[in-house]
Motif scaffolding. Structure first.
Motif, PDB file in Angstrom:
ATOM      1  N   MET A   1      30.582  40.032  49.180  1.00 13.58           N
ATOM      2  CA  MET A   1      31.869  39.869  49.934  1.00 13.58           C
ATOM      3  C   MET A   1      32.709  39.243  48.913  1.00 13.58           C
ATOM      4  O   MET A   1      33.916  39.544  48.591  1.00 13.58           O
ATOM      5  CB  MET A   1      31.746  38.671  50.963  1.00 13.58           C
ATOM      6  N   LYS A   2      32.420  38.246  48.219  1.00 17.68           N
ATOM      7  CA  LYS A   2      33.217  37.565  46.865  1.00 17.68           C
ATOM      8  C   LYS A   2      33.850  38.840  46.072  1.00 17.68           C
ATOM      9  O   LYS A   2      34.803  38.684  45.737  1.00 17.68           O
ATOM     10  CB  LYS A   2      32.281  36.692  46.163  1.00 17.68           C
ATOM     11  N   LYS A   4      34.399  41.761  46.849  1.00 14.21           N
ATOM     12  CA  LYS A   4      35.257  42.426  47.303  1.00 14.21           C
ATOM     13  C   LYS A   4      36.759  42.043  47.125  1.00 14.21           C
ATOM     14  O   LYS A   4      37.533  42.792  46.738  1.00 14.21           O
ATOM     15  CB  LYS A   4      34.852  42.624  48.965  1.00 14.21           C
ATOM     16  N   THR A   5      36.851  40.609  47.478  1.00 15.80           N
ATOM     17  CA  THR A   5      38.038  40.230  47.235  1.00 15.80           C
ATOM     18  C   THR A   5      38.657  40.251  45.731  1.00 15.80           C
ATOM     19  O   THR A   5      39.658  40.657  45.314  1.00 15.80           O
ATOM     20  CB  THR A   5      38.062  38.544  47.521  1.00 15.80           C
ATOM     21  N   ILE A   6      37.771  39.896  44.696  1.00 17.71           N
ATOM     22  CA  ILE A   6      37.895  40.005  43.463  1.00 17.71           C
ATOM     23  C   ILE A   6      38.413  41.480  42.891  1.00 17.71           C
ATOM     24  O   ILE A   6      39.449  41.705  42.230  1.00 17.71           O
ATOM     25  CB  ILE A   6      36.901  39.582  42.552  1.00 17.71           C
ATOM     26  N   THR A   8      39.882  43.570  45.142  1.00 15.07           N
ATOM     27  CA  THR A   8      40.856  44.459  45.735  1.00 15.07           C
ATOM     28  C   THR A   8      42.379  43.415  45.653  1.00 15.07           C
ATOM     29  O   THR A   8      43.350  43.594  46.233  1.00 15.07           O
ATOM     30  CB  THR A   8      40.530  44.262  47.368  1.00 15.07           C
ATOM     31  N   THR A   9      42.265  42.387  44.403  1.00 11.85           N
ATOM     32  CA  THR A   9      43.431  41.791  44.301  1.00 11.85           C
ATOM     33  C   THR A   9      44.043  42.353  42.947  1.00 11.85           C
ATOM     34  O   THR A   9      44.761  41.421  42.480  1.00 11.85           O
ATOM     35  CB  THR A   9      43.087  40.419  44.251  1.00 11.85           C
ATOM     36  N   LYS A  11      46.225  45.073  42.224  1.00  8.15           N
ATOM     37  CA  LYS A  11      47.197  45.969  42.650  1.00  8.15           C
ATOM     38  C   LYS A  11      47.253  47.061  41.697  1.00  8.15           C
ATOM     39  O   LYS A  11      47.176  48.309  41.625  1.00  8.15           O
ATOM     40  CB  LYS A  11      48.276  45.462  43.233  1.00  8.15           C
ATOM     41  N   THR A  15      46.253  50.737  43.042  1.00  7.39           N
ATOM     42  CA  THR A  15      46.805  51.298  44.376  1.00  7.39           C
ATOM     43  C   THR A  15      47.989  52.036  44.006  1.00  7.39           C
ATOM     44  O   THR A  15      48.372  53.229  44.301  1.00  7.39           O
ATOM     45  CB  THR A  15      47.171  50.347  45.529  1.00  7.39           C
ATOM     46  N   PRO A  60      41.988  35.720  41.270  1.00  5.41           N
ATOM     47  CA  PRO A  60      40.497  35.599  41.502  1.00  5.41           C
ATOM     48  C   PRO A  60      39.667  36.011  40.288  1.00  5.41           C
ATOM     49  O   PRO A  60      38.602  35.440  39.951  1.00  5.41           O
ATOM     50  CB  PRO A  60      40.418  36.410  42.854  1.00  5.41           C
TER      51      PRO A  60
END
Lengths: 501, 501
Positions: A1-2, A4-6, A8-9, A11, A15, A60
């Protein structure tokens, strides 16, 4: 999970654009080292600027690298008898004034708090440029006899120094993350041992964990920490040949214990002033990792401190997506259980090639591709980030192979950096050659120095280079560098000169 | 080694005096709760004041408690998809001004940096009272589509709020350690789930790790976080019957995403404003541990977070010092290997009784006395800090026994605190009784409330009590508290009123 945030931040990479060229590093490392550095910081998702000059935010992924470094050093410091504490970031002006030389050294860079709300404060408060003054004003409360010594405390915090010159993420910022350690001893010898013990801990961290070779020794009097008897340092060479100070460990003698009245009763019941040290490393080490190891494709992280050590890319089509992803995740679980930090990039909206590119920019040490054929053969394909080498290994020897590859990467990164350091370090006995070398910014120069600050200052003015370190190993003094590079008088010391960050 | 430093930085207790009375807590807990609290903080070696108003230094023993709490919460946050980052402590005034209501709420408490060195800054910089404004000015760079969401970041740092009222270590300080978490979501529902998930994580930490019972629910509009749609809170009761807010989790709705333009493209490719939450706990939790669990002899720490969980005191004379100390250290090693944090107090200059006293003040959960007879019998004597109960156990069942005792202590501390909470919580339907109870500062009052802020304000003015929480569980509304305690109109909510820290 950790992870994942790393993941997805970031951009910029994930994206807004899908063109490989735009998301990759577009500045050539050899043409514009500084521009390349900024792109790596941004595109690897490490940090962002804010509007106030010289301040950055750690994203992150960037902070996770700092956490890795911090946790390793923190463990070592605790094992060697140090404990952490907390200090406020504001220091009353009167306390800062107690050790005048020390204060003068920082004064131009100090941020001053003058108001709270709409009211003016009775006494200005400085944002800590470093905490010696504040902490040492408290030490007399903590220490009364030899039984209270040695006292060894450490603080993981930030220091604030208004940067007037051009700023650079991780290298020159108005606020930076660091640790500052402070110790108090009953004897001069014990303080000296402490200074060297810390330098050794730093050397081990920087060389064996971050794979960056260092040169250790003393700073010249001109370059030492303000208020110290002497400063020991670790200097590293960046890829462009410039020096970066990677850590310092100061022997403060009794220069602070006298003005701050830090005394103790010795075993004979006589009062003595105590002996002190202070020392620190900062997030500069992240800047060093970039400037030493990163390449044209982006960051390259030493496996031990990489927030994500292994990235798994499932290679699938519509008809086998489910089984490939299942296998990728089961591999992830297996690797997690072995203690590795692993992430599976399952996103459907990107091609495998696009993902390769992104995780290369982020410097993940190894990538595992897993597809239909690998599942059938019970194999995986491993790609090293640093060399791009591919190898297919059987699943059955997973642990042994990963450990071996990580060990090799750690070592290869160090060996390559050491090779560059040697190539770009010259022994010079002629000042003309010195100037020519420095004008081309060609790295480190080993030469003789008479010990006179005037020569040091003149060299700095004429070439931009200063004394980075007076190495502990002074063997060249008796060999071939017997005279001062500037005045030609007898050399007292071997010095290493360089331009520096 | 860690424990050695922790143990040697508490001069007040260890070196200047040897008189038991002087080193112990001299203020009676029941007569002067506030004076007693200050003595516990000082004599347990947790913190020291500095000269600037409201600022404290955390000594190693105090900071180690914070480290325990931080590590447990940090692990849980990472497991639930949060990553840490770093934010500068200075915020340009223009950014802080973007969300006016929010800023107004903090303005009187903001420290302002106006100068660096001798130069005035072009724009004033605020020391962060909280980081919403700064971070949210960056979020538009990090977020462009639903694929970037949810974004979950957390920061372990300090907040600075100039305290004008009387200050109190850990409870009301001008700078305090905390964590601030911030999340961004694509839907209102997801943000609501996040707010409650965090509240649940906090509840688990505070109740199961710190053994402090909590009441959870909403803050009234008057008491909510400035800029939030609503604030959820955990309230605890201190030993004197006053309330302490232990943690909050805010639903920010789109109140910040609109002024800061935090937008994302949804799956239908339409632009939407994002939904946000923020939440935090601080070192107040250390203050709560003291005010809930500590007794006349000093601190009592829940075993899970105690920096030293077991203190071993060797009981020896001249003729058996060596063998007793050897056995004490071998026991220490055994316990360390089992994962416990243990320290042997081998100092010859103090009596066993003096040592008992010192480690009691510091709240070490269990003490093991080991002497000649214990060695011969293969037993140890265990003394619980909370109950002073002694028991002799065979060495062979060490692990089982220690685990069982620690579990019992954790549970007993909670049960005792819960008992007090129930005893000092009253259902009241008559305002005269309300006033009488509050004048005696007798704890929490559960009553009906019409929902009008006027009644809330009047009650505060007349009794000093405010609405601590509108509990999630509102069962009394349909039972017997159908009218507002102040205006007697129909009650919309059950509220818990109390005086608070």
């Amino acid at each position: 999970m950790k992870d994942k945030t790393i993941a997805t931040t970031n951009k910029t990479n994930t994206t807004t654009t899908t063109n490989k060229k735009e998301t990759g590093i577009t500045v050539n490392k050899n043409d514009d080292f500084s521009g390349w550095f900024s792109q790596v910081v941004e595109k690897a998702g490490l940090a962002d600027h804010i509007s106030a000059k010289g301040f950055i935010i750690l994203k992150p992924y960037g902070y996770a690298i700092w956490e890795s470094i911090r946790d390793i050093l923190d463990k070592k410091l605790k094992e060697t008898g140090h404990s952490n504490g907390f200090l406020p970031c504001l220091i009353p002006e009167s306390i800062l004034n107690k050790e005048e030389d020390h204060f003068k050294g920082f004064n131009p860079e100090v941020f001053w708090v003058t108001h709270s709300g709409n009211s003016e404060l009775n006494e200005k408060l400085a944002l800590r440029p470093t905490s010696e003054a504040l902490l040492y004003s408290i030490f007399p409360k903590w220490i009364s006899s030899y039984r209270d010594l040695p006292l060894r405390v450490n603080f993981w915090n930030t220091a604030l120094r208004a940067e007037i010159k051009s700023t650079k993420p991780f290298i020159r910022n108005s606020e930076f993350l660091w640790q500052e350690g402070h110790t108090v001893h009953a004897s001069k010898d014990e303080a000296e041992d402490q200074v060297l013990m810390i330098l050794d801990i730093y050397k081990n961290l920087i060389e064996n964990i971050l794979s960056i070779p260092t040169i250790t020794g003393y700073k010249s009097n001109k370059e030492k920490f303000v208020g110290a008897d002497y400063t020991t340092t670790l200097e590293g060479m960046m890829h462009d040949g410039k020096a970066l100070q990677l850590g310092t460990s100061h022997n403060l003698g009794r220069n602070f214990s006298k003005p701050f009245e830090i005394k103790f009763l010795n075993r004979e019941n006589n009062e003595e002033f105590a002996w002190q040290t202070s020392w620190g490393i900062s997030w500069r080490l992240i800047g060093a990792i970039i400037m030493v190891h990163a390449d044209q494709q982006g960051l390259i992280l030493p496996p031990i401190i990489a927030p994500i050590q292994i990235i798994i890319i499932p290679i699938y089509k519509n008809n086998n997506e489910k089984i490939v992803k299942e296998n990728a995740n089961s591999l992830k679980n297996k690797l997690s259980q072995l203690g590795y930090r692993v992430f599976v990039d399952e996103r459907n909206e990107y091609t495998a090639g696009w993902k390769y590119n992104e995780w290369e920019i982020k410097g993940v040490p190894i990538r595992i591709n897993i597809g239909q054929r690998d599942i059938e053969n019970n194999t995986i394909e491993i790609v090293r980030r640093d060399t791009k080498q591919k190898q297919v290994i059987p699943l059955i020897q997973l642990k042994e192979n990963i450990e071996k590859i990580f060990g090799t990467i750690q070592n290869d990164l160090f060996v390559n950096a050491e090779k560059l350091l040697k190539e770009k370090t010259k022994k010079v006995s002629d000042y003309k050659e010195f100037k020519k070398t420095m004008n081309n910014a060609e790295g480190f120069i080993i030469c003789g120095w008479c010990g006179d600050e005037k020569c040091e200052v003149n060299i700095k003015e004429e070439t931009g280079a200063d004394i980075r370190v007076l190495p502990f190993v002074q063997k060249e003094l008796n060999e071939n560098l017997k005279n001062c590079i500037y005045c030609n008088n007898k050399a007292e010391k071997i010095a290493i000169f360089a331009r520096a960050y």
